[in-house]
Write a protein that holds these residues in place. Structure first.
Motif, PDB file in Angstrom:
ATOM      1  N   ALA A 202      11.377 137.712  57.266  1.00  0.00           N
ATOM      2  CA  ALA A 202      10.944 137.063  56.029  1.00  0.00           C
ATOM      3  C   ALA A 202      12.130 136.775  55.110  1.00  0.00           C
TER       4      ALA A 202
ATOM      5  N   GLN B  77      13.171 133.083  53.858  1.00  0.00           N
ATOM      6  CA  GLN B  77      13.296 132.775  52.435  1.00  0.00           C
ATOM      7  C   GLN B  77      14.658 132.175  52.120  1.00  0.00           C
ATOM      8  N   SER B  78      15.711 132.701  52.732  1.00  0.00           N
ATOM      9  CA  SER B  78      17.055 132.175  52.489  1.00  0.00           C
ATOM     10  C   SER B  78      17.189 130.744  52.996  1.00  0.00           C
TER      11      SER B  78
END
Length: 335
Positions: free
Chosen positions: A189, A193-194
């Motif tokens: 996750a 997200q990055s």
């Protein structure tokens, strides 16, 4: 008390042994086919020269050396089996000796990459420090501030690439099984997200499908870096207004992370070779972006890291509808 189990895992050595087994098996099969054809020809010839009634007749002429047809066929069969076994042993020995120079070449290549990376780290660090000093001394409204900031960004990218090359060269030695159990989903996750911040520039969305926790004994940072690399590759080739899916599947023994894009597929290279060091595919098509978007880590380093912790990575499929790459690591046992 946590203990780390040390073992030696070298992806190059595994690849060489795998190639040796494949080549040796093919040679053994070819030799076995030749032997079987010869034995069958002998059987056919013997059976064509005698009648069925004479096949089991005892030999009564003792003045001359004669052998019954059954004994001759039995001897031919035994000889055939012996020749097949001998062909297998010889083929294994020959291929094992033949691939040894390849292993030495890979060792020299790894040593060269490590030495070159070590030599480049210091001057790049000095360059970044000097650019940082220059950036601090410039007035806020100086028109060259943006250029200096871009130079610093380029220097950092070079430093990341050199660090990745060094890690790739050194990671093939002694490996350590991570003693701490981490949740792979959380690390995946974080990677999603990055990369979502970068994918948004291409209007590409990243969808995460992870219905349950996935305990593994792999450092969270290593998992994140590997998934970032896979997402970097997917974002690079994904067309605009498309979606990239990241799925986590948990079984009794393994945890698998599959990254699937909607790009044009892998071209110009065998999909199995995209994890080889310095391997490159053909330029992307169908709206893919040729520029690099990630953090400098390559797919070869993904394989190095995953193999180090007892896992594997492979291309599930690659067609005009997209490419799917699966990363698998052992599942940690519950405490």
């Amino acid at each position: 008390m946590n203990r780390s189990k040390r073992f030696v895992v070298d992806s190059d050595a595994l690849a060489i042994r795998r190639a040796s087994r494949v080549v040796g098996t093919r040679i053994a099969i070819a030799c076995a086919v030749v032997v079987v054809v010869v034995i069958v020809a002998v059987f056919v010839y013997i059976l064509s020269e005698i009648s069925p009634g004479e096949l089991f007749e005892p030999v009564t002429d003792t003045d001359n050396l004669q052998v019954s047809a059954v004994k001759l066929l039995r001897a031919a069969a035994v000889l055939g089996v012996a020749l097949i076994v001998l062909a297998g042993v010889l083929s294994w020995q020959v291929t094992h000796r033949a691939v040894q120079p390849l292993g030495e070449v890979l060792r020299i290549q790894r040593a060269f990459v490590a030495d070159a990376s070590h030599e480049l780290r210091t001057p790049l660090a000095v360059l970044d420090a000097r650019l940082q000093i220059l950036q601090r001394t410039l007035p806020a409204n100086d028109p060259s501030s943006s250029v200096v900031a871009e130079l610093r960004s380029d220097a950092k990218d070079l430093i990341h690439i050199v660090n990745d090359l060094l890690e790739s060269a050194e990671i093939g030695g002694a490996a350590v099984q991570h003693a701490v159990v981490v949740d792979l989903v959380a690390a995946v996750a974080a990677a999603a997200q990055s990369m979502a911040l970068i994918a948004v520039d291409k209007r590409v969305t990243i969808e995460l499908n992870a219905p349950q926790p996935a305990p593994v004994r792999v450092p969270a940072s290593s998992i994140t870096r590997c998934v970032v690399a896979l997402l970097d590759n997917a974002v690079r080739f994904a067309p605009r207004d498309s979606a990239i899916t990241v799925s986590v599947a948990v079984t009794k023994k393994t945890v698998a992370v599959t990254v699937r894009d909607q790009g044009p597929g892998i071209h110009g290279i065998d999909p199995a070779r995209i994890f080889d060091r310095f391997a490159h595919s053909a330029p992307p098509e169908a709206g893919g972006d040729e520029s690099r978007t990630g953090f400098g880590i390559g797919l070869s380093l993904v394989r190095e890291i995953v193999v180090r912790y007892g896992g594997s990575v492979h291309v599930v499929d690659s067609t005009a509808a997209g490419t799917a790459i699966c990363l698998t690591v052992p599942r940690a046992k519950s405490a």
